[in-house]
Scaffold this motif. Structure first.
Motif, PDB file in Angstrom:
ATOM      1  N   ALA A 286       1.367  -8.699   4.309  1.00 22.95           N
ATOM      2  CA  ALA A 286       0.123  -9.318   3.877  1.00 22.95           C
ATOM      3  C   ALA A 286      -0.831  -8.272   3.320  1.00 22.95           C
ATOM      4  O   ALA A 286      -0.920  -7.160   3.835  1.00 22.95           O
ATOM      5  N   SER A 287      -1.530  -8.633   2.250  1.00 19.58           N
ATOM      6  CA  SER A 287      -2.559  -7.737   1.736  1.00 19.58           C
ATOM      7  C   SER A 287      -3.739  -7.789   2.701  1.00 19.58           C
ATOM      8  O   SER A 287      -3.839  -8.671   3.543  1.00 19.58           O
ATOM      9  N   ARG A 288      -4.607  -6.814   2.544  1.00 18.47           N
ATOM     10  CA  ARG A 288      -5.707  -6.733   3.497  1.00 18.47           C
ATOM     11  C   ARG A 288      -6.539  -8.007   3.493  1.00 18.47           C
ATOM     12  O   ARG A 288      -7.011  -8.457   4.530  1.00 18.47           O
ATOM     13  N   THR A 383      13.657  -1.394   5.941  1.00 18.61           N
ATOM     14  CA  THR A 383      12.816  -0.562   6.794  1.00 18.61           C
ATOM     15  C   THR A 383      12.391  -1.319   8.041  1.00 18.61           C
ATOM     16  O   THR A 383      12.427  -0.790   9.154  1.00 18.61           O
TER      17      THR A 383
END
Lengths: 487, 270
Positions: A286-288, A383
């Motif tokens: 999610a973006s900030r 990752t």
């Protein structure tokens, strides 16, 4: 003297001590505060603490000890024959206490003079009359020894209160004198205040621990009491739960334990994947901006009272499931209240719990590990799967265990969503019930508190306590191990 | 000289003009939000050589290093202009997969960052995700070769399945170098690889860097001018986002052209 007054007097003394201590220190230094060891206010605080802390200590200990001591004295003076068949000393003593509070009420309402309440001529008839006049509840005829015991108890309590006031005030004054005597320019008030504050903090911490201990002890005593009148082998061995207040009830824990575990399992099957995926999305993808909106929204779910979730289960999820699995649909479900209903709703309740904890844990995985993985040419999901989740796994397991103990202890959703039938069944669309829900139903109503049907609640509570405690300990150990990993 | 394909796109076949140029950057500008971190940097980095980036903190040398394997892509607010070519292929071309690029441009970080896995799994991580081994025996071979390359094989060969985080700092850093080498990169980027190490471990890593020069083009960011002088053949001095001077290490340290370079290496700025 009422305790409130006492507290106010001690507080005033402490306030006075503050100003007296400060002034004394300043005058000792000739008005120049640079010649003092500590800032002037510290001398004041020192005096205030030395007034308040000992007095508060005396007050607390006395308030705790007095009922015990008075009770012991009164019991010692009671003739043995007041304990009749089918009764016990505890019951007699609670009658004595009721009488005491009745007398207090009658005197306070003015229907009985203080002298009369103390008079040895007081008899049961007069008490009943007075109590009725004062609007109090009157039970049957009181035996004379109980009345005398009640009078004795009142007297002792009264004397104790006065002694307590004296002792607390003496402690406060002694503290004041002590503080003022030691106050001087060279006195290290700053260090003394430091120690005093530490004492206050220690007291607060021990109070919390002692309360917990008290709760656990009361659980244990009542559980022991229960096992005295009901065989433990039945409790842990029987597969039937059918309490009947007429006697001959079967109180096997297994149907309840099974219901608890079954509902918790379904809740976790719902909450763990959704919560974990939500946490991964929030912390990694999610973006900030999205995160700052979604995370608080998810956490709002955690703030909804569980009774609201219960209503949701009863009114929305249950009927919805009925449409699919009920008689109109697949025919597996007989009513809206079922393990599945409660489990689904409880799962929804646990989602923010799992996601919020997991999110913190995933965020705690050092950025350097992500960089290391990206630097080797791994994609984001590689990752996450191969580096971040394994690194965060112990913490996530800890979060899941904490969620499990919440699921096991949940009550309202079960009461409303799962029904009340204690049964051992594998069908998740059957109504079942849990330990917590049964504790509620055993203790609400007019149960006699010495019957096994009521006392079983304590044994159930104890079992629950042991299970959740074990889960919490495992969770803590796991989480702690995780914390050491990056240091 | 050999030209190796960096990505799977068809090679245009243009031969490298200068035999030794591995990376060539032209007019690179980097922005973090409104912050102009790298200003118009052009530099040619040669193959089989150690190039050192020096400069005061915040001068942009790490930022520039992270442009070379597109690690800045992982930072949301970053924006880059200009071209960076490795073997004459623009790494910011749309056909280039940054994930694939990073396997070819290995990176070693400031703080040793072994994964919380066994030593073996740490090294095998890259080869595994890129499918470099057909079977376990081949993977074992790759791991051993990488660990030998990282000059740490003798110390860990008896405990390959012990956790990598249990090694000492210097060993961890050499493990990370071995891990980067395992994916057979052509360029090795090192971001202050010795700043968290003691002098003995630093000496070992520096020795290793010198050996790695035989196979790779190594770019190292360092705060220690002695280290730059010891390990590098070429040095670039960055100041306030500008590339101030770039040349032979010996010349930069003994006879710098720019007054700012001289001020920095003599300790007057920075």
């Amino acid at each position: 003297m009422p305790v409130l007054w006492l507290v106010l007097i001690v507080a005033t003394l402490a306030l006075g001590g503050f100003f007296a201590g400060r002034r004394r220190a300043l005058s000792d230094a000739g008005g120049d505060h640079r010649r003092l060891h500590s800032l002037p206010a510290y001398y004041g605080w020192n005096a205030a603490l030395k007034v308040a802390v000992p007095a508060a200590g005396v007050l607390t200990v006395w308030l705790l000890a007095q009922p015990l001591v008075v009770g012991l004295v009164v019991v010692g003076d009671l003739p043995q024959d007041v304990v009749t068949e089918g009764s016990s000393m505890d019951l007699v003593m609670s009658e004595v206490r009721r009488t005491v509070s009745g007398l207090e009420g009658a005197v306070a309402a003015g229907v009985m003079s203080p002298e009369e309440a103390r008079s040895p001529l007081l008899d049961a008839q007069r008490i009943s009359e007075a109590l009725r006049e004062a609007g109090q509840i009157v039970s049957g005829q009181l035996p004379q020894p109980v009345i005398s015991a009640a009078q004795q108890m009142r007297q002792l309590d009264n004397a104790g209160d006065w002694l307590m006031s004296g002792a607390a005030l003496a402690a406060a004054l002694a503290g004041l004198l002590w503080a003022l005597r030691e106050t001087g320019a060279a006195f290290r008030a700053r260090n003394a205040v430091e120690n005093g504050l530490r004492a206050v903090l220690v007291a607060a911490a021990s109070l919390a621990v002692l309360t917990t201990l008290g709760i656990v002890l009361s659980l244990i005593f009542n559980t022991v009491e229960f096992f005295r009148i009901y065989p433990a082998s039945e409790f842990f061995g029987s597969l039937t739960w059918s309490p009947s207040f007429g006697g001959r009830s079967e109180l096997g824990i297994w149907p309840l334990l099974w219901g608890t575990l079954y509902i918790s399992l379904i809740a976790l099957i719902v909450a763990v994947p959704i919560g974990l995926f939500a946490a991964i999305y929030l912390s990694e993808y999610a973006s900030r901006r999205v995160r700052s909106v979604v995370k608080p929204l998810l956490e709002v779910l955690a703030g909804i009272p569980t009774i609201v979730y219960g209503l949701f289960a009863l009114l929305t999820v249950g009927p919805l499931l009925m449409e699919v699995f009920g008689n109109e649909g697949l025919g597996w479900m007989r009513s809206g209240t079922a393990v599945m209903t409660a489990g689904l709703v409880m799962g929804i309740m646990l989602i923010p719990f799992v996601s919020s904890l997991s999110d913190d844990i995933i965020n705690a995985v050092p950025q350097s590990l992500r960089d290391g993985s990206y630097g080797l040419g791994a994609t984001q999901s590689e990752t996450i799967r191969k580096v971040i989740l394994p690194a965060a796994l112990p913490g996530i397991v800890g979060a899941i265990l904490l969620a499990t103990s919440r699921a096991i202890g949940e009550t309202m959703i079960v009461v409303l969503g799962a029904g009340a039938a204690a049964r051992l069944s594998l069908n998740p669309f059957d109504a079942m019930t849990t330990i917590t829900a049964k504790i509620v139903s055993q203790l609400t109503g007019d149960a006699d508190f010495s019957s096994p049907e009521a006392l079983v609640a304590f044994a159930l509570g104890m079992t629950l306590f042991v299970i959740t405690l074990a889960l919490n300990i495992v969770a803590l150990v796991v989480v702690r191990k995780y914390r050491e990993q990056y240091e | 000289m050999k030209v190796i394909d960096m990505y799977d796109a068809p090679h245009t076949g243009r031969t490298v003009t200068s035999n030794d140029i591995k990376i060539s950057a032209r007019n690179v500008n980097v922005f973090y939000g409104d912050n102009h971190a790298i200003k118009d940097v052009s530099v040619d980095i040669e193959d089989k050589m150690v190039t050192a980036f020096i400069g005061p903190s915040g001068c942009g040398k790490s930022t520039f290093l992270r442009c070379l394997n597109r690690m800045n892509d992982t930072i949301e607010s970053s924006r880059i202009e200009g071209t960076i070519c490795i073997d004459d292929e623009d790494i910011y071309d749309r056909r280039v997969d940054p994930v694939q690029l990073r396997a070819k441009v290995g990176m070693v970080f400031q703080k040793p960052n072994p994964f919380p896995k066994s030593i073996y799994d740490n090294v095998a991580y890259g080869p595994k995700i890129h499918g470099m081994a057909r079977n376990k025996a081949e993977l074992d071979e790759i791991v051993e070769k990488a660990l030998r390359r990282g000059a740490i094989w003798d110390e860990v060969k008896d405990r390959l399945h012990a956790p990598g985080t249990g090694l000492s700092g210097g060993q961890q850093q050499r493990l990370c170098i071995a891990r980067a080498v395992a994916t057979e990169p052509e360029v090795l980027l090192m971001d202050e690889p010795c700043s968290a190490l003691d002098p003995i471990a630093t000496a070992q890593v520096e020795e290793l860097i010198d050996e790695l020069r035989q196979d790779y083009s190594v770019v190292i960011v360092t705060h220690s001018m002695q280290q730059a002088a010891r390990v590098s053949q070429k040095t670039a001095f960055f100041h306030l986002g500008n590339l101030v001077e770039y040349g032979e290490t010996g010349k930069i340290f003994t006879n710098p052209e720019d007054s700012r370079t001289e001020a920095y290496i003599t300790g007057r700025i920075g």
